[in-house]
Design an enzyme around this catalytic site. Structure first.
Site, PDB file in Angstrom:
ATOM      1  N   ARG A 198      -9.045   0.539   9.520  1.00  0.00           N
ATOM      2  CA  ARG A 198      -8.606  -0.839   9.735  1.00  0.00           C
ATOM      3  C   ARG A 198      -9.655  -1.648  10.482  1.00  0.00           C
ATOM      4  NH1 ARG A 198      -2.749   0.240   9.423  1.00  0.00           N
ATOM      5  NH2 ARG A 198      -1.583  -1.699   9.491  1.00  0.00           N
ATOM      6  N   LYS A 217       0.835  -1.214   0.000  1.00  0.00           N
ATOM      7  CA  LYS A 217       0.000   0.000   0.000  1.00  0.00           C
ATOM      8  C   LYS A 217       0.867   1.260   0.000  1.00  0.00           C
ATOM      9  CE  LYS A 217      -2.210  -1.016   3.902  1.00  0.00           C
ATOM     10  NZ  LYS A 217      -1.569  -2.302   4.236  1.00  0.00           N
ATOM     11  N   ARG A 227      11.883  -2.365  10.728  1.00  0.00           N
ATOM     12  CA  ARG A 227      10.855  -1.857  11.651  1.00  0.00           C
ATOM     13  C   ARG A 227      10.706  -2.820  12.823  1.00  0.00           C
ATOM     14  NH1 ARG A 227       5.501  -0.232   8.359  1.00  0.00           N
ATOM     15  NH2 ARG A 227       4.586  -1.350  10.107  1.00  0.00           N
ATOM     16  N   ARG A 263       0.145  -9.591  13.159  1.00  0.00           N
ATOM     17  CA  ARG A 263      -0.440  -8.525  12.317  1.00  0.00           C
ATOM     18  C   ARG A 263      -1.307  -9.132  11.217  1.00  0.00           C
ATOM     19  NH1 ARG A 263       4.674  -5.691  10.546  1.00  0.00           N
ATOM     20  NH2 ARG A 263       3.339  -4.336   9.322  1.00  0.00           N
ATOM     21  N   ARG A 284      11.536  -6.246   4.490  1.00  0.00           N
ATOM     22  CA  ARG A 284      11.315  -4.802   4.482  1.00  0.00           C
ATOM     23  C   ARG A 284      12.363  -4.056   5.316  1.00  0.00           C
ATOM     24  NH1 ARG A 284       5.161  -2.906   5.068  1.00  0.00           N
ATOM     25  NH2 ARG A 284       5.424  -3.243   7.291  1.00  0.00           N
TER      26      ARG A 284
HETATM   27  P1  AMP Z   1       1.334   0.216   9.229  1.00  0.00           P
HETATM   28  O1  AMP Z   1       2.518   1.075   9.018  1.00  0.00           O
HETATM   29  O2  AMP Z   1       0.118   0.687   8.471  1.00  0.00           O
HETATM   30  O3  AMP Z   1       1.615  -1.254   8.982  1.00  0.00           O
HETATM   31  O4  AMP Z   1       0.926   0.355  10.780  1.00  0.00           O
HETATM   32  C1  AMP Z   1       1.828  -0.063  11.799  1.00  0.00           C
HETATM   33  C2  AMP Z   1       1.073  -0.262  13.096  1.00  0.00           C
HETATM   34  O5  AMP Z   1       0.460   0.974  13.494  1.00  0.00           O
HETATM   35  C3  AMP Z   1      -0.073  -1.268  13.033  1.00  0.00           C
HETATM   36  O6  AMP Z   1       0.346  -2.609  13.200  1.00  0.00           O
HETATM   37  C4  AMP Z   1      -0.957  -0.776  14.183  1.00  0.00           C
HETATM   38  O7  AMP Z   1      -0.419  -1.170  15.423  1.00  0.00           O
HETATM   39  C5  AMP Z   1      -0.809   0.738  14.087  1.00  0.00           C
HETATM   40  N1  AMP Z   1      -1.852   1.334  13.200  1.00  0.00           N
HETATM   41  C6  AMP Z   1      -1.676   1.958  12.012  1.00  0.00           C
HETATM   42  N2  AMP Z   1      -2.844   2.369  11.499  1.00  0.00           N
HETATM   43  C7  AMP Z   1      -3.794   1.987  12.380  1.00  0.00           C
HETATM   44  C8  AMP Z   1      -5.215   2.094  12.404  1.00  0.00           C
HETATM   45  N3  AMP Z   1      -5.902   2.674  11.408  1.00  0.00           N
HETATM   46  N4  AMP Z   1      -5.861   1.596  13.496  1.00  0.00           N
HETATM   47  C9  AMP Z   1      -5.205   1.016  14.501  1.00  0.00           C
HETATM   48  N5  AMP Z   1      -3.872   0.849  14.528  1.00  0.00           N
HETATM   49  C10 AMP Z   1      -3.169   1.327  13.475  1.00  0.00           C
END
Ligand code: AMP
Length: 214
Positions: free
Chosen positions: A88, A13, A161, A172, A127
């Protein structure tokens, strides 16, 4: 143009959104990036979010939705935006519907980025990110940095990360299946959903997304 990118962690994404935003001159709003910036700066939100993020769980809807509402009030989102990583959960999607309605805005499309699970696991474990400028790389795909371990853009040493370790990745993916995948049915009902098979060259996938949303 106002787009939502749906897809499992590692579906790409952020990569596709970054390229489309450049082509279309609109910002990407990545809730993951905003949360990581808060963690880095040690804000109260960051400290609370970190406990969920480190385990691969979701940060509570209320916190993330408030954060998104703030971001959507900024001037630069007026011409449009791509949402990467929000909503999400169904509750977040419902809050977004309310927020957009209050602002008199409609979504243009919801792009579901579909990638087989084995590809996702390979991508997530390869990654790497730049702690300096936020650029993303992948040692298991053709997004490798020119020099191993070094950012092409700013020369900083790349990091993995903290939530890209094996146990957190599995959690996840499970959280995605349970809480985020139901959004596909939610948005299918709106008639806005475009599903993109996202295997192959990045430029081709970006072109496919662009054709689907225009
Ligand atoms: P991402 O970079 O989108 O993979 O997000 C990394 C982490 O941030 C996720 O595993 C969640 O812990 C948190 N996170 C990001 N976006 C959201 C969201 N919309 N709702 C809840 N947690 C989020």
């Amino acid at each position: 143009m106002r787009l939502i990118f749906l897809g499992a962690p590692g579906a790409g994404k952020g990569t596709y959104a970054a390229q489309l935003c450049q082509q279309m001159g609109i910002p990407t709003i990545s809730t993951g990036d905003i949360l990581r910036a808060n963690v880095k700066q040690g804000t109260a939100l960051g400290q609370e979010a970190k406990t969920y993020m480190d385990k691969g769980g979701l940060v509570p809807d209320e916190l993330v939705t408030r954060m998104l509402a703030d971001r959507l009030s900024a001037e630069d989102v007026k011409p449009g935006f791509i949402l990467d990583g929000f909503p999400r959960t169904i509750a977040q999607a419902q809050s977004l519907d309310v927020l957009l309605k209050e602002k008199g805005l409609n979504l243009t499309a919801v792009v579901n980025i579909d990638v087989p699970r084995e590809v996702i696991i390979r991508r997530l474990s390869g990654r790497r990110m730049c702690p300096g400028c936020g650029a993303n790389y992948n040692v298991n795909t053709n997004l490798k940095p020119k020099q191993a371990g070094v950012c092409d853009k700013c020369g900083a040493a790349l990091i993995t990360r903290s939530d890209d370790n094996e146990a957190t990745i599995m959690n996840r993916l499970q959280v995605y299946e349970q809480q985020t995948a139901p959004l596909i049915a939610y948005y299918q009902k709106t008639g806005l959903m475009k599903t993109i098979q996202a295997e192959g060259e990045i430029a081709d996938i970006v072109a496919r997304i662009r054709a689907a949303v225009s």
